[in-house]
Design a protein around this motif. Sequence first.
Motif, PDB file in Angstrom:
ATOM      1  N   LEU A   8       0.349  -1.482   0.386  1.00 20.25           N
ATOM      2  CA  LEU A   8      -0.172  -0.261   0.325  1.00 20.25           C
ATOM      3  C   LEU A   8       0.623   1.642   0.084  1.00 20.25           C
ATOM      4  O   LEU A   8       0.328   2.741  -0.711  1.00 20.25           O
ATOM      5  N   ALA A   9       2.273   1.459   0.818  1.00 18.82           N
ATOM      6  CA  ALA A   9       2.773   2.513   0.893  1.00 18.82           C
ATOM      7  C   ALA A   9       3.409   2.758  -1.061  1.00 18.82           C
ATOM      8  O   ALA A   9       3.315   3.700  -1.175  1.00 18.82           O
ATOM      9  N   LEU A  10       4.061   1.298  -1.279  1.00 18.32           N
ATOM     10  CA  LEU A  10       4.677   1.051  -2.567  1.00 18.32           C
ATOM     11  C   LEU A  10       3.799   2.504  -4.063  1.00 18.32           C
ATOM     12  O   LEU A  10       3.198   3.395  -4.301  1.00 18.32           O
ATOM     13  N   SER A  26      -6.145  14.150 -15.613  1.00 16.26           N
ATOM     14  CA  SER A  26      -5.991  12.542 -15.499  1.00 16.26           C
ATOM     15  C   SER A  26      -5.280  12.346 -13.877  1.00 16.26           C
ATOM     16  O   SER A  26      -5.405  11.328 -14.106  1.00 16.26           O
ATOM     17  N   VAL A  27      -4.778  13.390 -13.391  1.00 18.78           N
ATOM     18  CA  VAL A  27      -4.495  13.311 -11.740  1.00 18.78           C
ATOM     19  C   VAL A  27      -5.773  12.921 -11.228  1.00 18.78           C
ATOM     20  O   VAL A  27      -5.856  11.181 -10.572  1.00 18.78           O
ATOM     21  N   LEU A  28      -7.461  13.145 -11.734  1.00 20.03           N
ATOM     22  CA  LEU A  28      -7.787  11.985 -10.782  1.00 20.03           C
ATOM     23  C   LEU A  28      -7.572  10.752 -10.942  1.00 20.03           C
ATOM     24  O   LEU A  28      -8.649  10.010  -9.787  1.00 20.03           O
ATOM     25  N   PHE A  29      -7.692  10.936 -12.419  1.00 19.56           N
ATOM     26  CA  PHE A  29      -7.827   9.020 -12.666  1.00 19.56           C
ATOM     27  C   PHE A  29      -7.119   8.021 -11.713  1.00 19.56           C
ATOM     28  O   PHE A  29      -7.239   7.268 -11.606  1.00 19.56           O
ATOM     29  N   VAL A  30      -5.967   9.138 -11.618  1.00 18.75           N
ATOM     30  CA  VAL A  30      -4.916   8.308 -11.258  1.00 18.75           C
ATOM     31  C   VAL A  30      -5.326   7.998  -9.785  1.00 18.75           C
ATOM     32  O   VAL A  30      -4.973   7.054  -9.442  1.00 18.75           O
ATOM     33  N   PHE A  31      -5.908   9.127  -9.054  1.00 17.67           N
ATOM     34  CA  PHE A  31      -5.230   8.705  -7.529  1.00 17.67           C
ATOM     35  C   PHE A  31      -6.909   8.254  -7.499  1.00 17.67           C
ATOM     36  O   PHE A  31      -7.318   7.741  -6.494  1.00 17.67           O
ATOM     37  N   LEU A  32      -8.173   8.525  -8.285  1.00 15.77           N
ATOM     38  CA  LEU A  32      -9.062   7.873  -7.512  1.00 15.77           C
ATOM     39  C   LEU A  32      -9.117   6.239  -8.008  1.00 15.77           C
ATOM     40  O   LEU A  32      -9.527   5.027  -7.310  1.00 15.77           O
ATOM     41  N   GLY A  33      -7.911   5.567  -8.771  1.00 14.43           N
ATOM     42  CA  GLY A  33      -7.634   4.279  -9.185  1.00 14.43           C
ATOM     43  C   GLY A  33      -6.920   3.270  -7.680  1.00 14.43           C
ATOM     44  O   GLY A  33      -6.876   2.696  -7.684  1.00 14.43           O
ATOM     45  N   ALA A  34      -5.636   4.706  -7.059  1.00 13.95           N
ATOM     46  CA  ALA A  34      -5.566   3.770  -6.192  1.00 13.95           C
ATOM     47  C   ALA A  34      -6.295   4.415  -5.635  1.00 13.95           C
ATOM     48  O   ALA A  34      -6.201   2.898  -4.390  1.00 13.95           O
ATOM     49  N   LEU A  35      -7.053   4.977  -5.438  1.00 14.58           N
ATOM     50  CA  LEU A  35      -8.174   4.781  -3.943  1.00 14.58           C
ATOM     51  C   LEU A  35      -9.040   3.177  -4.113  1.00 14.58           C
ATOM     52  O   LEU A  35      -8.967   2.821  -3.142  1.00 14.58           O
TER      53      LEU A  35
END
Length: 115
Positions: free
Chosen positions: A15-17, A39-48
């Motif tokens: 999770l940290a990585l 696309s920052v929003l998609f990266v954040f939502l994907g990580a979430l």
Amino acid sequence: MAGTVLGVGAGVFTLALLWVLALLLCVLLSRAPGVARFSVLFVFLGALIITAVLLLLPRAGETPAPEVEVKIVDAFFIGRYVLLAFLTAVFLGGLFLVLTNHILEPIYAKPLRSY
């Protein structure tokens, strides 16, 4: 507790990585021109979403498996002592050679000045 470092398992490191990579990608994409910036929003939502899946679907059960007693056997016991004896003999032989070379070093007489 096999597979733990500092008392935490591989999941915490995963999770940290994940979040370090996601934040790094967000920082890099925030400098991008045009539509790529969003696309920052998609990266954040994907990580979430990946974090939620990893937290809600754990691999192991809540109760740990019973630990089997491990008997430690030194299979290289004799070889280790043979190696130690060999290295001791080499060390003593080298020490003897150095000391004999140091003791038996010739001392040459200095010539007297004659006028």
